[in-house]
Design an enzyme around this catalytic site. Structure first.
Site, short mmCIF file in Angstrom:
data_model
loop_
_atom_site.label_atom_id
_atom_site.label_comp_id
_atom_site.label_asym_id
_atom_site.label_seq_id
_atom_site.Cartn_x
_atom_site.Cartn_y
_atom_site.Cartn_z
N THR A 1 -8.26 -58.26 -10.58
CA THR A 1 -7.58 -57.10 -10.02
C THR A 1 -7.03 -57.36 -8.62
O THR A 1 -6.23 -56.59 -8.11
CB THR A 1 -8.52 -55.88 -9.96
OG1 THR A 1 -9.78 -56.34 -9.47
CG2 THR A 1 -8.74 -55.28 -11.31
N HIS B 1 -14.66 -59.99 -3.96
CA HIS B 1 -15.25 -59.37 -2.76
C HIS B 1 -16.76 -59.42 -2.90
O HIS B 1 -17.28 -59.88 -3.92
CB HIS B 1 -14.70 -57.97 -2.55
CG HIS B 1 -14.86 -57.06 -3.73
ND1 HIS B 1 -16.08 -56.63 -4.17
CD2 HIS B 1 -13.94 -56.55 -4.58
CE1 HIS B 1 -15.92 -55.87 -5.24
NE2 HIS B 1 -14.63 -55.81 -5.52
N HIS C 1 -18.70 -58.53 -6.04
CA HIS C 1 -18.72 -59.53 -7.12
C HIS C 1 -19.84 -60.55 -6.95
O HIS C 1 -20.20 -61.24 -7.90
CB HIS C 1 -17.39 -60.29 -7.17
CG HIS C 1 -16.23 -59.47 -7.61
ND1 HIS C 1 -15.11 -59.30 -6.83
CD2 HIS C 1 -16.01 -58.77 -8.75
CE1 HIS C 1 -14.23 -58.54 -7.47
NE2 HIS C 1 -14.76 -58.19 -8.63
N LYS D 1 -14.26 -45.07 -14.13
CA LYS D 1 -13.15 -44.88 -13.18
C LYS D 1 -12.58 -43.50 -13.44
O LYS D 1 -12.42 -43.09 -14.61
CB LYS D 1 -12.05 -45.94 -13.43
CG LYS D 1 -12.54 -47.36 -13.20
CD LYS D 1 -12.23 -47.80 -11.79
CE LYS D 1 -12.95 -49.04 -11.30
NZ LYS D 1 -13.40 -50.00 -12.28
N ARG E 1 -5.23 -46.54 -14.07
CA ARG E 1 -4.70 -47.40 -13.00
C ARG E 1 -3.34 -48.01 -13.34
O ARG E 1 -2.96 -48.11 -14.50
CB ARG E 1 -5.70 -48.49 -12.67
CG ARG E 1 -6.70 -47.94 -11.63
CD ARG E 1 -7.83 -48.84 -11.40
NE ARG E 1 -8.47 -49.24 -12.63
CZ ARG E 1 -9.28 -50.28 -12.73
NH1 ARG E 1 -9.49 -51.04 -11.70
NH2 ARG E 1 -9.86 -50.57 -13.88
N GLN F 1 -13.07 -56.64 -24.47
CA GLN F 1 -14.29 -57.23 -23.91
C GLN F 1 -15.31 -57.50 -25.03
O GLN F 1 -16.00 -58.52 -25.01
CB GLN F 1 -14.89 -56.30 -22.84
CG GLN F 1 -16.09 -56.91 -22.15
CD GLN F 1 -16.46 -56.20 -20.86
OE1 GLN F 1 -15.64 -55.49 -20.27
NE2 GLN F 1 -17.69 -56.38 -20.41
N ASP G 1 -22.50 -50.69 -14.85
CA ASP G 1 -21.34 -49.97 -15.38
C ASP G 1 -20.76 -50.67 -16.63
O ASP G 1 -19.92 -50.11 -17.32
CB ASP G 1 -20.24 -49.84 -14.30
CG ASP G 1 -19.77 -51.18 -13.78
OD1 ASP G 1 -20.54 -52.16 -13.84
OD2 ASP G 1 -18.62 -51.27 -13.31
N LYS H 1 -20.68 -46.08 0.39
CA LYS H 1 -20.36 -47.11 -0.59
C LYS H 1 -20.64 -48.52 -0.04
O LYS H 1 -20.25 -48.83 1.08
CB LYS H 1 -18.88 -46.97 -0.98
CG LYS H 1 -18.58 -47.58 -2.31
CD LYS H 1 -17.19 -47.19 -2.79
CE LYS H 1 -16.85 -48.16 -3.84
NZ LYS H 1 -16.26 -48.48 -4.75
N LYS I 1 -17.87 -51.79 1.84
CA LYS I 1 -16.64 -51.33 2.48
C LYS I 1 -16.85 -51.24 3.99
O LYS I 1 -17.90 -50.83 4.46
CB LYS I 1 -16.28 -49.92 1.98
CG LYS I 1 -15.92 -49.87 0.52
CD LYS I 1 -14.47 -50.19 0.29
CE LYS I 1 -14.17 -50.14 -1.20
NZ LYS I 1 -13.19 -51.02 -1.67
N THR I 2 -15.84 -51.63 4.73
CA THR I 2 -15.87 -51.43 6.18
C THR I 2 -14.63 -50.61 6.51
O THR I 2 -13.86 -50.27 5.62
CB THR I 2 -15.80 -52.77 6.94
OG1 THR I 2 -14.53 -53.37 6.63
CG2 THR I 2 -16.91 -53.71 6.52
N1 LIG Z 1 -14.95 -55.39 -17.50
C1 LIG Z 1 -15.46 -56.25 -16.48
C2 LIG Z 1 -14.84 -57.63 -16.48
C3 LIG Z 1 -14.95 -58.33 -17.80
C4 LIG Z 1 -13.83 -58.68 -18.53
C5 LIG Z 1 -13.91 -59.31 -19.76
C6 LIG Z 1 -15.16 -59.60 -20.28
O1 LIG Z 1 -15.25 -60.19 -21.50
C7 LIG Z 1 -16.30 -59.29 -19.56
C8 LIG Z 1 -16.19 -58.64 -18.32
C9 LIG Z 1 -15.27 -55.58 -15.12
O2 LIG Z 1 -14.43 -54.77 -14.97
O3 LIG Z 1 -15.95 -55.91 -14.19
#
Ligand SMILES: N[C@@H](Cc1ccc(O)cc1)C(=O)O
Length: 430
Positions: A39, A44, A47, A81, A85, A175, A196, A231, A234-235
């Site tokens: 994205t 960050h 992650h 979310k 988006r 996914q 999540d 959160k 974040k700064t």
């Molecule tokens: N959906 C996950 C990222 C992801 C993408 C593909 C996958 O197979 C697994 C995880 C996220 O937004 O953080």
């Protein structure tokens, strides 16, 4: 070798898992994957939790797969979310994918020949082989819409007025199929992720069961919270990025230095690989003198070393001592320009031409007239404060108001002026 689950448990990194995963892991080397969507053009610190999870998995003797979502990034994960988006265009996505791949390659062990060597995969490689018709026929048929709609992660979007596009709704199938693909072709039996991701992960285990009668496992780690309820990560300046061009190593280091005591005790377990005894002994020492911020310093050190390396860590420590401790002209001169400007971000700046600077007879003139009134509004005021020993340039105290100007310019163009303890000014000579 560590026991993966035990390790996550004492670190406070275990949220949920499917039954029998422990027995499965005890049977020998297993493979697990965790995905990152492209994205942005950098990971960050949020992650990093996923990165650490993969790292512990590998340290426990298992084989980790880091997936970059070249395909899923085209769609956007709707999980928890609140709004649909915007789609990213292809060139941006390609760029982001390659940035993330480079960053991920730094954290895991990719040594050729090791049985549990880490792997880097991109779901665009297999998803791009599918036609739409094939996908809805061969994959979509196994999962009911009822099942997809029952997920907590999309419930809110289904209930509120704005809804959810078919595009984002389909995300969990992609996914899910990733998990199936890696299970079938790479022997990946576990998917790891943030809490999540639970819904998306079990869509995958469901596909594996329905499409091949196989079994696979899910394990999630908690979302990182802050004791004050705000959160994490974040700064004022936004996210804390791993890319040193987006968040300087100095700002990165400062972020960790500034976490609260309560958060520090949690974060040192999650974001460093320090062992339990080491952490407990730092905590003990910290409790005896909390103002020394030992826990924060240790986290800041470990995370900055891991993400940016030794040189940048040392620079960040030096830079921090300039504002918050004792420091010398040499320390100041050792900063690179980016770090210098970061440390003094927001301090008033005066600009002066080189010829004007060279023609200035003494420090009083320099700090009053030549600084356009930004530092001192009158010569008298400047003279008085210099005589009182309250002014320094480049960390060197001025003694004589009529003294010559004989300072080395920092980075060939800056002077750092300090008035009293806390007031800094930058003079830029161009
Ligand atoms: N959906 C996950 C990222 C992801 C993408 C593909 C996958 O197979 C697994 C995880 C996220 O937004 O953080």
């Amino acid at each position: 070798m560590n026991n993966f689950i035990e390790e996550l448990r004492w670190r406070g990194m275990l949220q949920d898992m499917t039954p029998e995963i422990e027995e499965h892991l005890n049977q020998g080397t297993a493979s697990a994957y965790l995905g990152f969507d492209p994205t942005a053009d950098s990971l960050h610190i949020g992650h990093l939790v996923g990165v650490m999870t993969l790292l512990h998995f590998q340290r426990a003797g298992h084989k980790p797969f880091a997936l970059v979502g070249g395909a899923t990034g085209m769609i956007g994960d709707p999980s928890f979310k609140s709004a649909e988006r915007n789609l990213l265009d292809k060139p941006t996505l390609d760029h982001n994918v390659s940035c993330l791949q480079k960053q991920l390659a730094k954290f895991l062990d990719f040594t050729e020949g090791a049985a549990n060597k880490a792997e880097l995969v991109n779901n665009h490689d297999w998803m791009s082989q599918f036609s739409f018709l094939e996908f809805i026929r061969d994959v979509g048929k196994h999962i009911t819409v009822n099942y997809m709609m029952a997920k907590d992660s999309v419930k809110r979007r289904l209930e509120d007025g704005n809804g959810l596009s078919f595009t984002e709704f389909s995300y969990q199938l992609i996914q899910g199929y990733d998990f199936f693909h890696l299970w079938k072709n790479e022997g990946v039996s576990i998917q790891l992720g943030g809490s999540d991701q639970w819904g998306n992960i079990v869509t995958g285990t469901e596909m594996i069961r329905k499409m091949a009668g196989g079994s696979a496992y899910a394990l999630t780690v908690p979302l990182i919270t802050k004791a004050d309820g705000s959160k994490f990560g974040k700064t004022e300046g936004g996210s804390v990025w791993l890319d040193p061009e987006k968040t300087s190593p100095y700002a990165f280091y400062q972020f960790w230095l500034n976490v609260s005591d309560e958060d520090a005790a949690k974060y040192i377990r999650i974001f460093t690989t320090l062992g339990r005894e080491t952490i407990e002994s730092i905590e003990k020492e910290h409790a005896e003198a909390p103002h020394m911020r030992l826990l924060q310093k240790e986290i800041a050190k470990q995370v900055t070393l891991m993400v940016h390396g030794e040189k940048e860590y040392e620079m960040a420590v030096k830079a921090s001592s300039i504002l918050f401790g004792k420091s010398s002209t040499e320390d100041l001169a050792a900063l690179d320009e980016r770090t210098f400007l970061q440390v003094f971000d927001g301090v008033p700046q005066a600009k002066l031409s080189k010829s004007d600077f060279e023609a200035t007879p003494n420090v009083v003139d320099l700090l009053s007239e030549k600084a356009s009134g930004i530092i001192f509004t009158s010569k008298g005021e400047a003279r008085k404060m210099i005589q009182g020993g309250g002014v320094s340039i480049n960390k060197e105290k001025l003694a004589d108001p009529n003294g010559e100007i004989k300072f080395d310019l920092l980075q060939g163009k800056y002077l750092l002026v300090q008035k009293g303890k806390k007031n800094y000014y930058i003079m830029e000579i161009q």
